[in-house]
Scaffold this active site. Structure first.
Site, PDB file in Angstrom:
ATOM      1  N   SER A 586       0.833  -1.195   0.000  1.00  0.00           N
ATOM      2  CA  SER A 586       0.000   0.000   0.000  1.00  0.00           C
ATOM      3  C   SER A 586       0.877   1.258   0.000  1.00  0.00           C
ATOM      4  O   SER A 586       1.693   1.430  -0.894  1.00  0.00           O
ATOM      5  CB  SER A 586      -0.937  -0.041   1.210  1.00  0.00           C
ATOM      6  OG  SER A 586      -1.969   0.890   1.058  1.00  0.00           O
ATOM      7  N   ASP A 674      -9.149  -5.555  -5.048  1.00  0.00           N
ATOM      8  CA  ASP A 674      -8.734  -4.398  -4.246  1.00  0.00           C
ATOM      9  C   ASP A 674      -9.524  -3.150  -4.651  1.00  0.00           C
ATOM     10  O   ASP A 674      -9.443  -2.704  -5.781  1.00  0.00           O
ATOM     11  CB  ASP A 674      -7.228  -4.153  -4.445  1.00  0.00           C
ATOM     12  CG  ASP A 674      -6.646  -3.161  -3.463  1.00  0.00           C
ATOM     13  OD1 ASP A 674      -7.409  -2.365  -2.890  1.00  0.00           O
ATOM     14  OD2 ASP A 674      -5.425  -3.185  -3.263  1.00  0.00           O
ATOM     15  N   HIS A 706      -7.436  -5.643  -0.721  1.00  0.00           N
ATOM     16  CA  HIS A 706      -6.238  -4.852  -0.465  1.00  0.00           C
ATOM     17  C   HIS A 706      -5.273  -5.523   0.515  1.00  0.00           C
ATOM     18  O   HIS A 706      -4.059  -5.405   0.387  1.00  0.00           O
ATOM     19  CB  HIS A 706      -6.653  -3.470   0.055  1.00  0.00           C
ATOM     20  CG  HIS A 706      -5.525  -2.498   0.138  1.00  0.00           C
ATOM     21  ND1 HIS A 706      -4.702  -2.205  -0.937  1.00  0.00           N
ATOM     22  CD2 HIS A 706      -5.058  -1.746   1.167  1.00  0.00           C
ATOM     23  CE1 HIS A 706      -3.792  -1.318  -0.566  1.00  0.00           C
ATOM     24  NE2 HIS A 706      -3.975  -1.020   0.698  1.00  0.00           N
TER      25      HIS A 706
END
Length: 731
Positions: A586, A674, A706
């Site tokens: 991320s 995601d 995610h």
């Protein structure tokens, strides 16, 4: 000649991973009522739920275990496990009644190939009731998530409160042919005929907004009540149309329901890990259906908890928009005076006592002391997670755990001052402990008793390092901030051996690595790697100033902090300068891609899991468009339109801007589902690297979002990451 001590065979790595993946983690604990035995001793039963990876079944297995704790209501006299573990299947939610006499369970099972949900009431050794919620058709699926979901007994134990998806009208095609009238009318046919009347044309493919990442099927929650005697389920009236309710509980005296309501107009944006969405506490009266707003509605609130004396509600509050996670206020609403007060305010910088503020988007299900005067909160304080005791009348905060050698404490529950906690450290998997909260104003320490121990891995060494950025990297608006990193490494290193280093920046960016047990870190460490987990400026647990120093400076301040920490650590002679890799997910993936572009050739391998690579192309497709603007240094509002100047700034702060300098081989792991950082971000970076002939590989995980946290993606991802790092560091 430098020797290498690193495990490189995939078979050996898989064996080690399998071995360490066996350690379970605690997810829940309930404390039963106090029972007095015939000999006068008092005891309570403690019910715990754990989760463990099952690599053969490819799933996380949930199981429960119970313990018996004899005590004199201020200290534990004797404790032991009662019986073995039992796997839990099909339970969506469960809750014991306050007296401990009954238990409610929401169960999901497949009947004749169809998924159905039942609400069960158990008493002693009998399943008294099983209400088929699917057949009742009062609402859609019951919510089990932590954002909205709840299952709460009324104080009188006659009603149950829960949250479910609002019932949707039955839709049919414009070309649906009418069936001839039915001659005989049985019950089932009667319902079919009613549904036929209700069916609407033209709604078959209508789009329903949802609440984003990890809440994809959640759109319009409703509050539902089961009247246990009458077997009757009703959906509560009176909740305003522009509000999504959740985190509900019964008001004092069962007169109504208190809940958190999130405004979903003009449109919904992602809620998970985003406690900064406009919301308020509400109260809906059961008799008249009147709904009352209890807090201002100009802030974001969550986690309301009613005191044992039913007089006060404590909750967390922060401002709307801005950084997703920030320092929270702990607030108190007095049920009888209807006044709100701030118990603990936002902390800009830690004071003399070291208290850094409250960083939590969720209080423990029970967090009050028995005297209704104190609150226990588990939250990060710099790189550790501590248990803090807050006195609600004075606002003073005391750490219950600061002197211990445990890196991370989690409060699972507190009942009648008996605390149930989970503790872990980078070298010690989670263990279960209990202890009584000392009386108010006493100087006593908590005497912790272990109910379930776990083995400390003496071969893993960990420490917390502190860094002060060099003068040229000082933030002029927020000067004098320091930051930390966790260094995890093999304990015994032969003299001639230099350790390879894996650098791991966290995601968020406003989150934090606390010194807890992490499967991937422990496996890499036992393979022979050192790991540097960096809490750059902007991380949680260091004061609100640190958090606010980062927006507008992503791609520079955070990147330089990580590089400064790495270069400082490499000055010691423990590490091999030529064997440094970087790995992040991320915003951590954003940093990994920045680092290989801004420091070409420094890192020999790079791993990015669902990385942000281009803020400008992400804003139109993510569930959190506000994040892209805020981190680039702009204020967000729902009606802001694309602006070329803003887009240029977003592009300039993105890793894709530095892609031409990259020399490091990159492994990308992407989740097909995601919603937070759409996988197109990874693909965009992949294409740019391919065009430059930089070695790059994508792993694509269907059914994963995610977090890439399903057992298949997590285990396969780890193996591929380990093999990728070894391949590019040792070839």
């Amino acid at each position: 000649m430098m020797k290498s001590q690193v495990m490189t065979g995939p078979g050996d790595i898989a064996k080690l991973y399998r071995e360490l993946s066996l350690f379970p983690s605690l997810s829940r604990a309930d404390v039963g009522p106090v029972v007095t035995s015939q000999y006068g001793g008092k005891y309570s039963n403690i019910y715990t739920e754990w989760s463990q990876r099952d690599l053969d079944r490819n799933e996380n297995v949930k199981f429960c275990r119970q313990y018996i704790v004899f005590h004199d209501e201020k200290s534990v006299v004797y404790s032991a496990a009662s019986g073995n573990c039992t796997e839990i299947k099909g339970e969506v939610q469960s809750k014991d009644s306050p007296s401990g006499e009954m238990k409610a369970v929401v169960r999901e099972c497949t009947v004749k190939g169809e998924d159905k949900q039942f609400l069960e009431i158990w008493s002693k050794n009998v399943k008294m009731k099983s209400v088929n919620l699917t057949a009742l058709k009062k609402h859609g699926k019951v919510y089990e998530d932590e954002q909205f979901g709840c299952l709460v007994w009324s104080h009188s134990e006659t009603h149950l409160l829960y949250v479910a998806e609002r019932k949707r009208p039955k839709a049919e095609s414009f070309f649906q042919s009418e069936s001839p009238e039915l001659s005989s009318i049985g019950d089932e046919e009667e319902t079919m005929r009613v549904e036929k009347k209700e069916a609407v044309k033209g709604e078959q493919f209508v789009f329903y907004e949802d609440w984003g990442e990890a809440l994809v099927s959640k759109s319009r929650p409703v509050l539902c009540v089961l009247d246990i005697e009458g077997d009757n389920v009703s959906v509560l009236e009176g909740v305003p149309d522009d509000i999504s309710p959740g985190q509900a509980f019964w008001a004092p005296g069962d007169t109504g329901v208190v809940f958190v309501g999130w405004w979903h107009e003009p449109f919904r944006i992602g809620l998970k890990f985003c406690p900064n969405r406009r919301s308020s506490l509400f109260y809906v009266d059961l008799t008249g259906g009147k709904c009352e707003q209890l807090t201002s509605g100009t802030s974001a609130v969550c986690s309301p908890r009613l005191s044992p004396d039913q007089c006060r509600i404590v909750y967390l509050e922060c401002s709307v928009y801005g950084p997703h996670m920030q320092c929270s206020r702990l607030c108190l609403y007095d049920w009888y005076t209807k006044k709100t007060s701030v118990v603990v305010d936002v902390v800009k910088r830690p004071g003399e006592d070291g208290f850094a503020g409250i960083y939590s988007s969720q209080l423990s299900p029970q967090c009050w002391s028995a005297d209704s005067q104190r609150i226990i909160v588990a939250c990060p304080q710099r790189s550790r997670k501590d248990l803090l005791m807050v006195n609600t009348s004075t606002g003073s905060v005391t750490s219950l755990t600061s002197g211990t050698d445990v890196g991370s404490w989690c409060l699972l529950n507190i009942q009648r001052d008996l605390m149930v906690v989970s503790c872990s450290s980078p070298n010690c998997p989670p263990s279960l402990r209990v202890g009584f909260l000392p009386p108010r104003d006493s100087q006593e320490e908590v005497k912790w008793v272990t109910l379930e121990d776990s083995q400390t891995m003496s071969e893993i060494d960990w420490q917390i390092l502190t860094f002060t950025p060099p003068p040229e990297q000082n933030n002029s608006q927020y000067p004098g901030l320091d930051f930390e990193a966790l260094l995890i490494k093999p304990k015994e290193v032969p003299d001639a051996v230099k350790l390879p280093l894996v650098v791991i920046p966290h995601g968020g960016p406003h989150s934090v690595f606390v010194a807890d047990w992490l499967l991937s870190s422990s496996v890499l460490c036992k393979m022979g790697f050192a790991l540097l987990l960096v809490n750059y400026r902007g991380s949680l647990g260091y004061g609100q100033d640190s958090i606010l120093s980062l927006p507008g400076n992503v791609g520079t301040q955070d990147v330089k902090d990580v590089q400064f920490a790495v270069e400082s650590v490499l000055k010691g002679d423990l590490f091999d300068m030529q064997k440094v890799a970087v790995s992040g997910g991320s915003h951590g993936g954003f940093l990994a891609c920045h680092l290989i572009g801004q420091y070409p050739g420094f890192y020999k391998a790079c791993v990015a899991r669902n990385p942000v690579t281009n803020l400008a192309s992400m804003i139109g497709s993510t569930d959190i468009p506000d994040w892209c603007m805020v981190e680039a240094g702009y204020d967000y509002s729902t009606d802001c339109l694309p602006d070329p100047a803003v887009w240029e700034e977003m592009l300039n702060k993105s890793p894709i801007k530095h892609v031409a300098q990259v020399q490091t081989p990159v492994l990308l792991t992407l989740g097909e589902d995601d919603k937070r950082v759409p996988n197109k971000q990874g693909i965009e970076y992949y294409r740019a690297l391919k065009a430059k002939q930089v070695p790059v590989r994508i792993l694509w995980y269907p059914g994963n979002n995610h977090s890439l946290s399903k057992v298949d993606a997590e285990s396969d991802g780890f193996m591929n990451i380990a093999v990728w790092i070894i391949q590019h560091l040792y070839q």
